[in-house]
Write a protein that holds these residues in place. Structure first.
Motif, PDB file in Angstrom:
ATOM      1  N   GLN A   1       0.836  -1.197   0.000  1.00  0.00           N
ATOM      2  CA  GLN A   1       0.000   0.000   0.000  1.00  0.00           C
ATOM      3  C   GLN A   1       0.874   1.251   0.000  1.00  0.00           C
ATOM      4  OE1 GLN A   1      -3.121   0.462  -0.353  1.00  0.00           O
ATOM      5  NE2 GLN A   1      -4.048  -1.539  -0.022  1.00  0.00           N
TER       6      GLN A   1
ATOM      7  N   ASN B   1      -5.814  -5.896   3.506  1.00  0.00           N
ATOM      8  CA  ASN B   1      -5.825  -4.518   2.999  1.00  0.00           C
ATOM      9  C   ASN B   1      -5.958  -3.559   4.185  1.00  0.00           C
ATOM     10  OD1 ASN B   1      -8.507  -5.488   3.404  1.00  0.00           O
ATOM     11  ND2 ASN B   1      -9.302  -3.739   2.283  1.00  0.00           N
TER      12      ASN B   1
ATOM     13  N   ASN C   1      -4.700   1.108  -3.776  1.00  0.00           N
ATOM     14  CA  ASN C   1      -4.492   0.068  -4.797  1.00  0.00           C
ATOM     15  C   ASN C   1      -5.804  -0.541  -5.298  1.00  0.00           C
ATOM     16  OD1 ASN C   1      -1.789   0.511  -4.374  1.00  0.00           O
ATOM     17  ND2 ASN C   1      -1.403  -1.411  -3.313  1.00  0.00           N
TER      18      ASN C   1
ATOM     19  N   GLU D   1      -7.780  -1.950  -3.494  1.00  0.00           N
ATOM     20  CA  GLU D   1      -8.024  -3.094  -2.609  1.00  0.00           C
ATOM     21  C   GLU D   1      -8.800  -2.624  -1.383  1.00  0.00           C
ATOM     22  OE1 GLU D   1      -3.973  -5.625  -3.659  1.00  0.00           O
ATOM     23  OE2 GLU D   1      -3.908  -4.044  -2.147  1.00  0.00           O
TER      24      GLU D   1
ATOM     25  N   MET E   1       0.020  -5.154  -5.945  1.00  0.00           N
ATOM     26  CA  MET E   1      -1.016  -5.949  -5.297  1.00  0.00           C
ATOM     27  C   MET E   1      -0.385  -6.759  -4.166  1.00  0.00           C
ATOM     28  SD  MET E   1      -3.757  -5.167  -7.148  1.00  0.00           S
ATOM     29  CE  MET E   1      -2.967  -3.549  -7.060  1.00  0.00           C
TER      30      MET E   1
ATOM     31  N   HIS F   1      -2.998 -12.724  -6.152  1.00  0.00           N
ATOM     32  CA  HIS F   1      -3.988 -11.661  -6.326  1.00  0.00           C
ATOM     33  C   HIS F   1      -3.675 -10.830  -7.566  1.00  0.00           C
ATOM     34  CE1 HIS F   1      -7.298  -9.160  -5.177  1.00  0.00           C
ATOM     35  NE2 HIS F   1      -6.550  -8.071  -5.184  1.00  0.00           N
ATOM     36  N   GLN F   2      -2.408 -10.620  -7.831  1.00  0.00           N
ATOM     37  CA  GLN F   2      -2.019  -9.925  -9.061  1.00  0.00           C
ATOM     38  C   GLN F   2      -2.587 -10.655 -10.283  1.00  0.00           C
ATOM     39  OE1 GLN F   2       2.027 -10.523 -10.270  1.00  0.00           O
ATOM     40  NE2 GLN F   2       2.180  -8.526 -11.280  1.00  0.00           N
TER      41      GLN F   2
ATOM     42  N   VAL G   1      -6.395 -10.089 -10.619  1.00  0.00           N
ATOM     43  CA  VAL G   1      -6.759  -8.776 -11.163  1.00  0.00           C
ATOM     44  C   VAL G   1      -6.456  -8.715 -12.655  1.00  0.00           C
ATOM     45  CG1 VAL G   1      -6.340  -6.296 -11.021  1.00  0.00           C
ATOM     46  CG2 VAL G   1      -6.449  -7.652  -8.914  1.00  0.00           C
TER      47      VAL G   1
ATOM     48  N   CYS H   1       4.400  -7.292  -7.727  1.00  0.00           N
ATOM     49  CA  CYS H   1       3.022  -7.687  -8.039  1.00  0.00           C
ATOM     50  C   CYS H   1       2.225  -6.498  -8.583  1.00  0.00           C
ATOM     51  CB  CYS H   1       2.350  -8.247  -6.792  1.00  0.00           C
ATOM     52  SG  CYS H   1       3.180  -9.694  -6.109  1.00  0.00           S
ATOM     53  N   TYR H   2       2.793  -5.786  -9.531  1.00  0.00           N
ATOM     54  CA  TYR H   2       2.195  -4.543 -10.012  1.00  0.00           C
ATOM     55  C   TYR H   2       1.168  -4.791 -11.118  1.00  0.00           C
ATOM     56  CZ  TYR H   2       5.869  -2.129  -7.439  1.00  0.00           C
ATOM     57  OH  TYR H   2       6.694  -1.656  -6.444  1.00  0.00           O
TER      58      TYR H   2
ATOM     59  N   GLY I   1      -9.121  -4.507  -7.060  1.00  0.00           N
ATOM     60  CA  GLY I   1      -7.868  -3.947  -7.542  1.00  0.00           C
ATOM     61  C   GLY I   1      -8.143  -2.625  -8.231  1.00  0.00           C
TER      62      GLY I   1
END
Length: 505
Positions: free
Chosen positions: A110, A166, A294, A296, A340, A345-346, A349, A377-378, A400
């Motif tokens: 974050q 998050n 993010n 999230e 992320m 999770h990346q 999304v 994890c962008y 996301g």
């Protein structure tokens, strides 16, 4: 400023790597009974942070016993003393806010610009409920002809609190502060993806004078430690923030012990912008509520409903703004979107970019990984336009930086689109027509509605959703309704008639 934040990180990272993250039970730092651990990494570049205790039923048993043993003394503590401890915890948080923000940013991805505010909000939560502790037991007077009736509230007992990854620090305070103010003791199970600040928060609480056993932290996975917590007979209630399917499992797991549950779950929240709205302010709110943190966040405005008269111009402005959102290292104050939380999770999304294109929506911005940030994890800020209400990108929670835009013509159509999902957490309405604003606020299926505003949290107000977005409310007196039992006491005022049985006639 990035260099300064990295310096702060280096003050704590070596010792975090060396000592690991253990459980905190009955005021002591202890390993999992099994000795098992799992690895925690940063989503920035996948680098190792530390090893974390992998707890199971035996660890939960120990923590629940500690919470049960501490409950009698904690609930009997004078309200003023309990208030003073909660204030002291808030002061500790404020004192260490920079440290907390940096650790949270590194652990979760974050952006630091939001985490510093989140740490201060955590302190505010403790201060608010510290003041509420004084009259938490207050009830009602309900007099009858022959009796005086009054109610009091009493703490329900040890409670389990399961928090998400998050903004975990702030959300932990949101649950734990009212539980402690009510007189409950706590067993906290943090999310396995974001364990770092949970122990730091509990350590600060003990430094502030919290008695041992009142607040216990047990790390581990939901299927083992989490399940054991929700099933434990000593735990009288479970407060959970997270995904909807997990929430339904918690209800089932708590049923045999008739456990009270409070579930804050997912959302696919609409922001409805009419042609008479202040378009520039609505644009600012739509972008902030979707792409901050993010994307999230459960309250993000994931579906943007635009009236057709303003649709073309609004979308053009939106595309330019979203394309300029800065993705980067979360400890850089200039960064607006960090990585992320985790590679899984990346990938989730990113998969919705393919889903949106396959469904026929128009990908206007983003949809992939940013150049130069391949290690982390962008995800690029993503914008789909020309979507319809039945598409998966308008139905399912992406969680996301992913916004879906849907056109509408009439007020009735806007309400139908807004309500055409299984979720019902929040809704945002933008219009200068006062009557319309109220009509839609009444008709939209959501637990919370903001009119001509982004999400501005006011602690006395109820926070929670309807439908698949959860059960129960946080905030002010609503929190005490969950963490406390209401007891009615009735006193006869005189010699009222008592029916007689078994007498001689």
């Amino acid at each position: 400023m990035l260099d300064k934040n990295l310096e702060v990180l280096q003050q704590f990272l070596p010792q975090l790597k060396e000592r690991g993250i253990k459980n905190l039970i009955n005021g002591k730092t202890v390993e999992a009974i099994s000795g098992k651990t799992f690895e925690n990494t940063t989503p920035i570049d996948g680098n190792f942070i530390t090893r974390v205790a992998e707890s199971d039923k035996e660890d939960i048993d120990t923590a629940a016993q500690a919470a049960m043993d501490a409950f009698t003394e904690w609930k009997a503590m004078p309200h003023k003393n309990r208030r003073d401890i909660l204030y002291a915890i808030a002061e500790k948080i404020e004192e260490h806010a920079d440290e907390i923000a940096v650790l949270e940013s590194y652990d979760t991805g974050q952006p630091i610009r939001f985490m510093k505010k989140a740490a201060i909000r955590g302190a505010a939560n403790f201060k608010y409920f510290a003041d509420k502790a004084i009259d938490a037991q207050n009830g009602l007077s309900t007099p009858d002809t022959h009796h005086a009736n009054y109610t009091i509230r009493q703490p329900i007992g040890p409670v389990g609190i399961i928090t998400p990854w998050n903004t975990p620090f702030m959300l932990s305070t949101w649950k734990i502060a009212p539980a402690l103010a009510a007189g409950c003791t706590v067993v906290h199970k943090p999310a396995e993806f974001s364990p770092v600040t949970a122990n730091r928060l509990a350590e600060l609480a003990h430094e502030a004078g919290l008695p041992k056993g009142v607040w216990n932290v047990v790390h581990g996975f939901g299927e083992t430690a989490g399940k054991s917590l929700t099933e434990h007979e000593y735990i009288k209630a479970v407060a959970f923030i997270g995904e909807t399917t997990t929430g339904s499992h918690i209800i089932k797991q708590g049923a045999p012990t008739l456990k009270r549950v409070h579930l804050e779950l997912g959302g696919q929240n609409p922001i409805i912008v009419f042609n008479d709205a202040d378009v520039d302010r609505a644009l600012d709110a739509a972008i902030f509520m979707k792409y901050s943190l993010n994307g999230e966040r459960c309250t993000s405005s994931s579906r943007l409903l635009l009236q057709k008269d303003i649709y073309p111009d609004f979308v053009e402005k939106l595309k330019k703004r979203v394309a300029r959102i800065k993705v980067g290292h979360p400890l850089d104050p200039e960064t607006e979107i960090g990585p992320m939380i985790h590679p899984t999770h990346q990938e989730k999304v990113l998969s919705y970019g393919k889903i949106g294109k396959n469904e026929g929506a128009t990908l206007a911005v983003g949809g992939g990984k940013p150049d130069g940030l391949e290690k982390g994890c962008y995800v690029n800020p993503t914008l789909f336009i020309d979507a319809s209400k039945d598409m998966r990108i308008a139905q399912e929670e992406v969680f996301g930086p992913f916004l879906t835009v849907i056109p509408f013509e009439t007020e009735d159509e806007a309400i139908k689109i807004a309500n055409a999902v299984k979720y019902g957490l929040t809704a945002y309405i933008w219009t200068k027509d006062v009557g319309r604003a109220h009509r839609i606020a009444h008709l939209v299926e959501a637990g919370m509605v903001w009119i001509n505003s982004q999400n501005v949290r006011h602690l006395p107000t109820p926070f929670g959703g309807v439908k698949y977005s959860g059960i129960g409310r946080d905030g002010g007196e609503y929190s005490f309704d969950f963490y406390m039992e209401t007891k009615n006491i009735s006193i006869a005022l005189g010699d009222h008639d008592i029916p007689k049985l078994g007498i001689e006639y």
